[in-house]
Design an enzyme around this catalytic site. Structure first.
Site, PDB file in Angstrom:
ATOM      1  N   TYR A  69      -0.185   7.532   9.866  1.00 48.05           N
ATOM      2  CA  TYR A  69       1.085   7.511  10.559  1.00 48.05           C
ATOM      3  C   TYR A  69       2.311   7.996   9.982  1.00 48.05           C
ATOM      4  CZ  TYR A  69      -1.584   4.671  14.283  1.00 48.05           C
ATOM      5  OH  TYR A  69      -2.442   4.089  15.220  1.00 48.05           O
ATOM      6  N   GLU A  70       3.163   8.689  10.918  1.00 54.08           N
ATOM      7  CA  GLU A  70       4.249   9.384  10.252  1.00 54.08           C
ATOM      8  C   GLU A  70       5.338   8.639   9.427  1.00 54.08           C
ATOM      9  OE1 GLU A  70       8.094  11.740  12.652  1.00 54.08           O
ATOM     10  OE2 GLU A  70       6.164  11.258  13.681  1.00 54.08           O
ATOM     11  N   SER A  71       5.292   7.367   9.445  1.00 51.88           N
ATOM     12  CA  SER A  71       6.204   6.466   8.738  1.00 51.88           C
ATOM     13  C   SER A  71       5.653   6.524   7.240  1.00 51.88           C
ATOM     14  CB  SER A  71       6.321   5.014   9.494  1.00 51.88           C
ATOM     15  OG  SER A  71       4.940   4.698   9.720  1.00 51.88           O
TER      16      SER A  71
END
Length: 260
Positions: A50-52
């Protein structure tokens, strides 16, 4: 298994496209649901990112956003966002990017920025986040979208994430070496780009869907493959897994999360 919704069919059809060996950059919403159904059924060793900055994420419930603590708590590792984008994504280490869209054109270009004129929009959308980089740096891109004429348009109002541009070899002319969008899964059909023009072509209709239904919910003249197929309906396992995941998610977000 006969009792399923178009959205459930879309999610399960998308999940089936993923394999155990994929390294997948996951978007929030329908892409996240599809990727986690795949992980919980036929692809237990898929790597979800995920982008985080979470790597090897295995959420028990679907995240509300990329900042949801569920992602970090269940990840094998969490790295900084700059490292995620510069080393993992732009370093060519991610095979599939799974994105959603507010507007999409027939060449897979995505708008998640504004509807209407940029300076005086009818609707201002959340923006691209990391999607523009995902669209150009992942090995290939899968897109999920609920069909509607306002969403599937002849020309998008803003280029947030580049697909195949004007079609043909546009990506190559810009120096992009990745494949771009190779798959579109909607609540009515499965689409793949024509090898030459790169325009999306319907390859499979979900059960009960007609060509007219697809055309009526699309803003361009739809092309259908010669050997048009019917998408296999969800199995009991697939549908049960998706519904259990959604039930756990609803309970967690209501503050009634079960303790394992």
């Amino acid at each position: 298994m006969t009792d399923f919704t178009p959205n459930e069919m879309m999610t399960i059809a998308a999940a089936r496209q993923l394999s155990n060996d994929d390294v997948c950059f996951v978007g929030i919403g329908a892409p996240s649901a599809a990727c986690n159904v795949a992980r919980l059924t036929h692809a237990p060793d898929i790597t979800l990112i995920y982008e985080s900055g979470t790597i090897g994420t295995a959420p028990e419930v679907l995240p509300l956003s990329i900042g949801d603590g569920e992602l970090c708590e269940t990840a094998l590792a969490t790295v900084s966002v700059p490292e995620m984008f510069r080393y993992w994504l732009m370093g060519g280490r991610i095979s599939i990017g799974f994105l959603g869209a507010a507007q999409l054109d027939r060449f897979g270009n995505i708008n998640t920025t504004v509807i209407g004129d940029y300076h005086h929009p009818k609707v201002r959308l959340p923006g691209g986040g990391g999607a523009p980089e995902i669209a150009t740096s992942c090995g290939e891109i899968y897109i999920t979208l609920k069909q509607a004429q306002r969403a599937m348009v002849n020309k998008i109002d803003f280029y947030t994430s580049f697909g195949h541009g004007d079609g043909g070899d546009h990506r190559q002319r810009l120096g992009l070496t990745t494949k771009g969008p190779t798959l579109l899964i909607t609540d009515l059909a499965i689409w793949r780009p024509d090898p030459q023009s790169k325009e999306f072509v319907v390859r499979s209709l979900h059960r009960g869907v007609t060509r007219d239904m697809v055309q009526e919910t699309c803003g361009w003249t739809v092309r259908f493959a010669d050997g048009l197929e019917e998408t296999p309906p969800p199995t009991a396992e697939e549908l049960g897994t998706l519904r259990d995941l959604q039930a756990r998610t609803a309970a967690a977000h209501a503050g009634n999360r079960r303790v394992a």
